[in-house]
Design a protein around this motif. Structure first.
Motif, short mmCIF file in Angstrom:
data_model
loop_
_atom_site.label_atom_id
_atom_site.label_comp_id
_atom_site.label_asym_id
_atom_site.label_seq_id
_atom_site.Cartn_x
_atom_site.Cartn_y
_atom_site.Cartn_z
N UNK A 1 -32.84 30.22 -12.25
CA UNK A 1 -33.09 29.79 -10.89
C UNK A 1 -32.50 28.41 -10.61
N UNK A 2 -32.65 27.49 -11.57
CA UNK A 2 -32.23 26.09 -11.39
C UNK A 2 -31.64 25.60 -12.71
N UNK A 3 -30.43 25.99 -13.05
CA UNK A 3 -29.88 25.70 -14.38
C UNK A 3 -29.73 24.22 -14.68
N UNK A 4 -29.64 23.38 -13.65
CA UNK A 4 -29.46 21.94 -13.89
C UNK A 4 -30.77 21.23 -14.21
N UNK A 5 -31.90 21.87 -13.94
CA UNK A 5 -33.20 21.25 -14.19
C UNK A 5 -33.58 21.38 -15.66
N UNK A 6 -34.08 20.29 -16.24
CA UNK A 6 -34.49 20.29 -17.64
C UNK A 6 -35.97 20.67 -17.76
N UNK A 7 -36.34 21.09 -18.94
CA UNK A 7 -37.71 21.55 -19.25
C UNK A 7 -38.45 20.40 -19.92
N UNK A 8 -39.59 20.02 -19.40
CA UNK A 8 -40.37 18.94 -19.99
C UNK A 8 -41.00 19.40 -21.29
N UNK A 9 -40.78 18.62 -22.34
CA UNK A 9 -41.37 18.90 -23.65
C UNK A 9 -42.48 17.91 -23.96
N UNK A 10 -43.00 17.99 -25.17
CA UNK A 10 -44.13 17.14 -25.56
C UNK A 10 -43.80 15.66 -25.42
N UNK A 11 -42.55 15.29 -25.71
CA UNK A 11 -42.20 13.87 -25.70
C UNK A 11 -42.16 13.29 -24.30
N UNK A 12 -42.09 14.12 -23.27
CA UNK A 12 -42.06 13.62 -21.89
C UNK A 12 -43.43 13.68 -21.20
N UNK A 13 -44.44 14.26 -21.83
CA UNK A 13 -45.69 14.53 -21.13
C UNK A 13 -46.44 13.26 -20.72
N UNK A 14 -46.25 12.17 -21.44
CA UNK A 14 -46.94 10.93 -21.08
C UNK A 14 -45.95 9.79 -20.86
#
Length: 258
Positions: A57-70
């Motif tokens: 749907x949005x190939x340019x958008x990245x997926x938030x992982x554990x390291x980005x949660x806080x």
């Protein structure tokens, strides 16, 4: 954005259906190890559906992982996904669990979908476009008196003494304090006006991002506990009706409490 919202909604509903197939209201895990094993399996099930769907749907958008949660997010578009928000409820046979997806653009939530398969309820919001549940608009509470306010919270991971002090402080000032898990559902209640505010210490991004947009679009106010507009990287949150947010913030800003 409306077309994008519908594409995301369809993917979230499809993932929710897979979770519903794994759900039974008679589930009773025997211990934490069993809870963790089931939770990981369900998380993998939904991630396997949503990750490729959202990438398409949005190939340019990245997926938030554990390291980005806080942490504060770098510029750009990010998917904040909770594959099974309220997993502890799912594995105990309770119905308050959901799949949540939020699109964050340059640090600001701009699209959110929350789907609760049990009851078939779907909350949606677009920045500047309002908040809805099953297509019906949501509006935050009109209360202005703190002594009439219902306030909800979620138990923190480590700050138990601060949490206890905050609850005691609020119990002297508000009508009712409730504690619940997970983070999203009490925010949905704030957006709908069922309750008047929600606060949390040690929040993570995927747990609150959808609620931030839904509350804001329903006319509520969302800040951290220093009164700054909530953004990724802020690890506490206060989402409330505009008529009580300021007074609640003043109570929770108390450094002896925090």
């Amino acid at each position: 954005m409306e077309e994008l919202l519908e594409q995301v909604r369809a993917a979230v509903v499809r993932a929710g259906a897979a979770l519903l197939d794994e759900y039974t209201d008679t589930a009773r895990p025997a211990n934490k190890a069993e809870m963790g094993e089931i939770g990981r399996r369900l998380d993998d099930l939904v991630t396997g559906i949503l990750e490729p769907a959202l990438a398409g749907i949005r190939p340019e958008a990245r997926w938030i992982g554990d390291e980005q949660e806080t942490a504060a997010l770098p510029p750009g578009e990010w998917w904040a996904v909770d594959p099974i928000e309220g997993g502890v409820n799912h594995v105990h046979g309770m119905d308050q669990w959901a799949v949540t997806v939020t699109l964050i653009e340059d640090g600001v939530p701009v699209l959110a979908v929350v789907h609760q398969p049990v009851g078939d309820r779907t909350w949606t919001a677009l920045r500047g476009g309002g908040a809805f549940v099953n297509g019906k608009p949501l509006t935050a509470s009109a209360k202005t008196d703190l002594d009439a306010a219902i306030v909800t919270t979620t138990q923190p991971r480590t700050l138990n003494h601060r949490f206890g002090d905050a609850v005691a402080t609020l119990l002297d000032q508000v009508l009712l304090v409730r504690s619940t898990v997970p983070s999203t559902f009490p925010q949905l209640d704030v957006a709908a006006g069922h309750v008047d505010a929600y606060w949390q210490y040690e929040c993570d991004l995927v747990g609150v991002a959808a609620g931030v947009l839904l509350v804001t679009e329903a006319g509520g106010v969302v800040t951290d506990l220093d009164g700054e507009p909530w953004r990724p990287g802020h690890t506490d949150i206060l989402a409330g009706a505009p008529g009580v947010h300021k007074e609640l913030l003043a109570l929770l800003e108390n450094r002896d409490v925090r």
